[in-house]
Design a protein around this motif. Structure first.
Motif, short mmCIF file in Angstrom:
data_model
loop_
_atom_site.label_atom_id
_atom_site.label_comp_id
_atom_site.label_asym_id
_atom_site.label_seq_id
_atom_site.Cartn_x
_atom_site.Cartn_y
_atom_site.Cartn_z
N PHE A 9 -26.86 19.50 57.79
CA PHE A 9 -25.79 20.10 57.01
C PHE A 9 -25.50 19.19 55.82
N ILE A 10 -25.49 19.77 54.62
CA ILE A 10 -25.23 19.00 53.42
C ILE A 10 -24.10 19.65 52.63
N ASP A 11 -23.44 18.83 51.81
CA ASP A 11 -22.45 19.30 50.86
C ASP A 11 -22.98 18.97 49.47
N ILE A 31 -16.37 20.12 46.19
CA ILE A 31 -17.49 20.65 46.97
C ILE A 31 -17.85 22.03 46.42
N SER A 34 -21.59 24.15 50.90
CA SER A 34 -21.97 23.49 52.16
C SER A 34 -23.05 24.36 52.79
N ARG A 36 -27.17 24.46 55.02
CA ARG A 36 -28.17 23.82 55.87
C ARG A 36 -29.36 23.47 55.00
N CYS A 79 -24.85 13.88 52.91
CA CYS A 79 -25.49 14.23 54.18
C CYS A 79 -25.32 13.07 55.13
#
Length: 111
Positions: A9-11, A31, A34, A36, A79
């Motif tokens: 999971f990343i922002d 942000i 968000s 995958r 991440c």
């Protein structure tokens, strides 16, 4: 790219000036998305050797294209509590389905 390989999971964040309710401008993170993503650390494979132009890149992220979000080198990826600066972002095979980002680790804290 299968959905099972995108297990991180990343922002995707923008570090731009933000105006608070009192009208003061401060540097803050926003942000943008968000998602995958697939994460591949730098290693000694032939693929990474062919990307010698991006010698500062230490991580590759691949994720689905996000409608309305233009991923560019001015953005950052967070991440697993680590912050990465995007050095290159490109469309995989020109199909408009996936974005591949080469990133370098930013030393310091996320906050």
């Amino acid at each position: 790219m299968s959905f099972g390989k995108m297990n991180r999971f990343i922002d995707i964040i923008s570090n731009a000036p933000v105006k608070d309710e009192d009208g003061f401008v401060t540097q803050g993170d926003t942000i943008l998305a968000s998602v995958r993503a697939y994460k591949e650390d730098r290693n000694g494979s032939e693929r990474w050797a062919n990307m010698a132009v991006f010698s500062e890149a230490s991580v590759l992220f691949r994720f689905r294209k996000i409608p309305g979000v233009e991923v560019s080198p001015s953005l950052f990826i967070v991440c697993e509590e680590k912050r990465y600066r995007i050095t290159s972002a490109e469309d995989v095979r020109g199909r408009g389905m996936y974005v591949e980002c080469l990133c370098e680790l930013v030393e310091g804290s996320v906050n």
